[in-house]
Design a protein around this motif. Structure first.
Motif, PDB file in Angstrom:
ATOM      1  N   ILE A  39       0.941  -1.144   0.133  1.00  0.00           N
ATOM      2  CA  ILE A  39       0.093  -0.065   0.054  1.00  0.00           C
ATOM      3  C   ILE A  39       0.979   1.446   0.051  1.00  0.00           C
ATOM      4  O   ILE A  39       0.571   2.052  -0.661  1.00  0.00           O
ATOM      5  N   ASP A  40       2.016   1.123   0.887  1.00  0.00           N
ATOM      6  CA  ASP A  40       2.719   2.589   1.008  1.00  0.00           C
ATOM      7  C   ASP A  40       3.305   2.641  -0.479  1.00  0.00           C
ATOM      8  O   ASP A  40       3.505   3.905  -1.100  1.00  0.00           O
ATOM      9  N   ILE A  71       1.340  -9.509  -4.254  1.00  0.00           N
ATOM     10  CA  ILE A  71       0.257  -8.480  -4.411  1.00  0.00           C
ATOM     11  C   ILE A  71      -0.954  -9.545  -5.147  1.00  0.00           C
ATOM     12  O   ILE A  71      -2.144  -9.175  -4.766  1.00  0.00           O
ATOM     13  N   TYR A  72      -0.939 -10.465  -6.073  1.00  0.00           N
ATOM     14  CA  TYR A  72      -1.999 -10.823  -6.774  1.00  0.00           C
ATOM     15  C   TYR A  72      -2.806 -11.881  -5.751  1.00  0.00           C
ATOM     16  O   TYR A  72      -4.047 -12.054  -5.986  1.00  0.00           O
ATOM     17  N   ARG A  73      -2.075 -12.367  -4.700  1.00  0.00           N
ATOM     18  CA  ARG A  73      -2.613 -13.255  -3.497  1.00  0.00           C
ATOM     19  C   ARG A  73      -3.673 -12.233  -2.878  1.00  0.00           C
ATOM     20  O   ARG A  73      -4.793 -12.897  -2.429  1.00  0.00           O
ATOM     21  N   ARG A  74      -3.391 -11.019  -2.860  1.00  0.00           N
ATOM     22  CA  ARG A  74      -4.436 -10.256  -1.884  1.00  0.00           C
ATOM     23  C   ARG A  74      -5.382  -9.299  -2.968  1.00  0.00           C
ATOM     24  O   ARG A  74      -6.704  -9.115  -2.402  1.00  0.00           O
ATOM     25  N   TRP A  75      -5.095  -9.123  -4.112  1.00  0.00           N
ATOM     26  CA  TRP A  75      -5.821  -8.227  -4.677  1.00  0.00           C
ATOM     27  C   TRP A  75      -5.851  -8.787  -6.326  1.00  0.00           C
ATOM     28  O   TRP A  75      -5.014  -9.093  -6.946  1.00  0.00           O
ATOM     29  N   PRO A  76      -7.268  -9.051  -6.547  1.00  0.00           N
ATOM     30  CA  PRO A  76      -7.328  -9.793  -8.215  1.00  0.00           C
ATOM     31  C   PRO A  76      -7.137  -8.808  -9.216  1.00  0.00           C
ATOM     32  O   PRO A  76      -6.635  -9.087 -10.231  1.00  0.00           O
ATOM     33  N   HIS A  77      -7.280  -7.469  -9.081  1.00  0.00           N
ATOM     34  CA  HIS A  77      -7.064  -6.415 -10.134  1.00  0.00           C
ATOM     35  C   HIS A  77      -6.367  -5.210  -9.735  1.00  0.00           C
ATOM     36  O   HIS A  77      -6.074  -5.185  -8.200  1.00  0.00           O
ATOM     37  N   LYS A  78      -5.718  -4.615 -10.634  1.00  0.00           N
ATOM     38  CA  LYS A  78      -5.111  -3.461 -10.116  1.00  0.00           C
ATOM     39  C   LYS A  78      -6.229  -2.521  -9.382  1.00  0.00           C
ATOM     40  O   LYS A  78      -5.765  -1.880  -8.481  1.00  0.00           O
ATOM     41  N   HIS A  79      -7.313  -2.591  -9.984  1.00  0.00           N
ATOM     42  CA  HIS A  79      -8.424  -1.728  -9.481  1.00  0.00           C
ATOM     43  C   HIS A  79      -8.332  -1.934  -7.954  1.00  0.00           C
ATOM     44  O   HIS A  79      -8.541  -1.027  -7.207  1.00  0.00           O
ATOM     45  N   ALA A  80      -8.495  -3.252  -7.527  1.00  0.00           N
ATOM     46  CA  ALA A  80      -8.780  -3.565  -6.101  1.00  0.00           C
ATOM     47  C   ALA A  80      -7.569  -3.204  -5.511  1.00  0.00           C
ATOM     48  O   ALA A  80      -8.038  -2.414  -4.117  1.00  0.00           O
ATOM     49  N   LEU A  81      -6.466  -3.083  -5.771  1.00  0.00           N
ATOM     50  CA  LEU A  81      -5.385  -2.632  -5.149  1.00  0.00           C
ATOM     51  C   LEU A  81      -5.623  -1.218  -4.999  1.00  0.00           C
ATOM     52  O   LEU A  81      -5.378  -0.606  -3.957  1.00  0.00           O
ATOM     53  N   ILE A  83      -8.137   0.796  -4.720  1.00  0.00           N
ATOM     54  CA  ILE A  83      -9.110   0.929  -3.887  1.00  0.00           C
ATOM     55  C   ILE A  83      -8.728   1.043  -2.533  1.00  0.00           C
ATOM     56  O   ILE A  83      -9.027   1.882  -1.704  1.00  0.00           O
ATOM     57  N   ASP A  84      -7.955  -0.177  -2.176  1.00  0.00           N
ATOM     58  CA  ASP A  84      -7.580  -0.318  -0.886  1.00  0.00           C
ATOM     59  C   ASP A  84      -6.621   0.925  -0.497  1.00  0.00           C
ATOM     60  O   ASP A  84      -6.655   1.377   0.636  1.00  0.00           O
ATOM     61  N   ALA A  85      -5.569   1.170  -1.738  1.00  0.00           N
ATOM     62  CA  ALA A  85      -4.680   2.299  -1.260  1.00  0.00           C
ATOM     63  C   ALA A  85      -5.628   3.751  -1.017  1.00  0.00           C
ATOM     64  O   ALA A  85      -5.107   4.231  -0.258  1.00  0.00           O
ATOM     65  N   TYR A 141     -13.943   5.682  -3.047  1.00  0.00           N
ATOM     66  CA  TYR A 141     -13.415   6.961  -2.850  1.00  0.00           C
ATOM     67  C   TYR A 141     -14.632   7.930  -2.596  1.00  0.00           C
ATOM     68  O   TYR A 141     -14.447   9.066  -1.881  1.00  0.00           O
ATOM     69  N   LEU A 142     -15.854   7.682  -2.806  1.00  0.00           N
ATOM     70  CA  LEU A 142     -16.884   8.657  -2.210  1.00  0.00           C
ATOM     71  C   LEU A 142     -17.040   8.576  -0.607  1.00  0.00           C
ATOM     72  O   LEU A 142     -17.421   9.625  -0.141  1.00  0.00           O
ATOM     73  N   ALA A 143     -16.800   7.438  -0.221  1.00  0.00           N
ATOM     74  CA  ALA A 143     -16.813   7.348   1.304  1.00  0.00           C
ATOM     75  C   ALA A 143     -15.910   8.298   2.002  1.00  0.00           C
ATOM     76  O   ALA A 143     -16.236   9.151   2.977  1.00  0.00           O
ATOM     77  N   MET A 144     -14.579   8.494   1.088  1.00  0.00           N
ATOM     78  CA  MET A 144     -13.534   9.561   1.623  1.00  0.00           C
ATOM     79  C   MET A 144     -14.189  10.649   1.648  1.00  0.00           C
ATOM     80  O   MET A 144     -13.701  11.682   2.496  1.00  0.00           O
ATOM     81  N   VAL A 145     -14.692  11.200   0.387  1.00  0.00           N
ATOM     82  CA  VAL A 145     -15.142  12.571  -0.024  1.00  0.00           C
ATOM     83  C   VAL A 145     -16.230  12.932   1.039  1.00  0.00           C
ATOM     84  O   VAL A 145     -16.271  13.904   1.541  1.00  0.00           O
ATOM     85  N   GLU A 146     -17.260  12.039   1.089  1.00  0.00           N
ATOM     86  CA  GLU A 146     -18.389  12.499   1.840  1.00  0.00           C
ATOM     87  C   GLU A 146     -17.859  12.615   3.562  1.00  0.00           C
ATOM     88  O   GLU A 146     -18.643  13.484   4.085  1.00  0.00           O
TER      89      GLU A 146
END
Lengths: 214, 214, 214, 214
Positions: A39-40, A71-81, A83-85, A141-146
């Motif tokens: 993540i970092d 990485i792939y073990r934890r996140w299936p797509h780059k998107h997912a990564l 999102i978590d980031a 993203y919206l959760a963060m924005v809200e």
DNA sequence: TACTAAGCGAGACGGTACGTCGCGTCTTCTT
DNA sequence: AAGAAGACGCGACGTACCGTCTCGCTTAGTA
């Protein structure tokens, strides 16, 4: 935060307060050191200006000192990564003083104006196209924005309660009006807009309108 | 529109009215059929929802029935191709009636609300991250956007001139306020905002403000 | 030599004398420099003692100064590449003197004994398991082997013709007997066998047999 | 059989009749069920035609229902595991009748001819490349092979003793000659060799030679 | 009419990153 | 302490595109 899991069929959401204690998964548990390092690495690279398309999993793995499989073990797509980031970013919220509604709104607008320099601010344009397509990423993203907008909502409601604002004020619309210009100027899409005292001017204009007869 | 040219060192800009007639280049002239097919292929793919990162030159060439070299001969980077593709989009502008300022602004806001379904509207989120970095692409995009905003500016200035709006109205700020919420709602970033009659409400709020004492 | 071709549907075998001139394939033709560099890299690595399992396509590409795709474009499997590499090996054949049948056979047996140091000799054990499974590879290897055995067959037939050998001699069996021990000793599978003058002893024993009554 | 042991520094060889009773190691003893399951899994896979390169430790562990560490605790390399697997193969030896030397040799040659269908026969080509490089594996394999050849040696020595064979017969060379063609035909490397009555013909030819003057 | 220069579709070129798989090691809980 | 389970860092796999380059062919203007 959602857990993507490949072999382990765990998809816990932290919504429920009492989690039915899953029978602790067998085998070596996943390393939180690796997780954090990944993540970092992603956030560092995004903040440094790496484009999403350039942000290769290979580079993330190298920078995090981690194998690609980890990485792939934890996140299936780059998107997912991503999102978590994004979700992991918890920039400190501005805290309004609570005295003058106008001053508080200006403070918030100014905070938004400096958001460009925060990690979340730098993430935003990178993630735009994904936001359109990926519901999960958008939600994150919206959760963060809200969380940020909630502060503004509080100020507005306080203004309605104490009579500073009209009782029929549409809070959501006001939030949108207040954040719109500053946001747009951040995106560089309003080049002709003078940014001097932009926060004050936005707040004052929204407060009093532009119609001639008052 | 700028012409990138590799072998032929021509970088004509269409600004000057009298172009120093270059000594017509020798050899086979470039095919306009190929050019159009390429631009069309790019726009089609963007509109279909192809991500910019997925929009491979290889795919564009295949869809356009064109060799890759034919693309690289015309545009040095993928950005350059995208810029030209964006510039080629000339969605029809809304034309305000010219009677009531309020009605005209509502018309424009509504037009913006339906912009999501235009080609330019679909291009926007795809291009966001590039816009941040690539000045040329940003300029191209803004040029397109400003043509639309100019219509709004015209309406606002007319309102100022005829006394409908305050004489000290900050036109640019008003443009930003008027387009902000609708734009944000298009991006899906204002999920709590009620979109019913959004255009009317935005215009009325901007016109009259939200402050209690008037 | 067979041509594996992916996109181009050419699978020419050089059997037919008059090849129906295929309408020269379009696009840039494949580089023979790249082809040779790849084959050479494979042979070098095998001769240097690289195991087949270690002989990664990645390493071959790196050593040949070639992109991986350039290899995969020509050969669908690693087998196929090995086949071509094997087929490209044309170690010089020994040439018997033609005077004494015994001397010629000894010469050939000795040549076989030194085959371990030839490229083909070093290839052999590496390819064994593949030979069992891959018909194409086996054919390629046998073609190479048979060219060598044909020389021995010639000597034996000459011996039969001039009365040196029994007229009912089973040529194929004799070839097998003559090459067997030397081959086995090369493989290290006959550790107790004294290799001094092995060629002479093999030839003499095969010529005269081991039965007591003559 | 050698025992590789990691934590326990034991390297017992079963040669000595009286084993110095090691002070029984503490903790849970190693499961012989696991050991057998691993060896069986390897042999099954080899016999089924799995290539050595495909024979992944991961697959062996899965098929044996065993953790990978359990394998690595017992064998340091994949080679070592293969060696033990090969050594564990004890196909029944043919037993010559002891009456006619010729009949016994034919019997042994025929047994060799059917060896292709035994487990050891199927292992051979798979292990070839390793045999070249790995001394330990080669020793293990040769030990198995030599047990078979010892039977042939016995028959030949009996023939020398009873006057059936010449007194100066080179036993090792004869063994090599007798096994060579059959072995080669098994490997498929002598395609032109007629395999009908091959055993009889090999034995007769070796016995009487091919030279014309007798 | 023939020559010549450049554009054309096609596709091979040396690279880089992808997402997967197996390596041999490690870390957890259970037996 | 051994067991199974499985995560770890590593690196090769075979694929897809990158941006460049060579092919044979086409399409003009010039000679």
């Amino acid at each position: 935060m959602t857990l993507w899991s490949k072999s382990r069929n765990i998809a816990l959401t932290m919504s429920s307060t009492v989690v039915t204690t899953a029978p602790r998964p067998r085998g070596r548990p996943r390393s939180s050191r690796a997780h954090d390092a990944i993540i970092d690495a992603v956030l560092e690279m995004l903040v440094e200006g790496t484009r999403v398309e350039e942000l290769s999993i290979e580079a993330v793995a190298a920078r995090a000192g981690v194998g690609k499989a980890t990485i792939y073990r934890r996140w299936p797509h780059k998107h997912a990564l991503l999102i978590d980031a994004v979700e992991s970013v918890k920039d400190p919220l501005p805290e309004p003083g609570g005295v003058s509604v106008r001053d508080d709104l200006i403070l918030l607008a100014k905070a938004l104006g400096t958001a460009r320099d925060t990690r979340a601010g730098k993430l935003f344009p990178c993630l735009m196209p994904e936001l359109q397509r990926d519901g999960g990423l958008r939600d994150a993203y919206l959760a963060m924005v809200e969380r940020r907008r909630d502060v503004t909502r509080g100020v507005l409601r306080r203004g309605i309660a104490d009579g500073t604002l009209r009782p029929d004020t549409d809070v959501e619309l006001a939030v949108a009006l207040l954040s719109g210009p500053v946001l747009s100027s951040l995106l560089g899409s309003l080049p002709r807009l003078d940014t001097t005292d932009l926060a004050e001017r936005v707040v004052d204009t929204v407060l009093s309108g532009i119609a001639a007869e008052r």
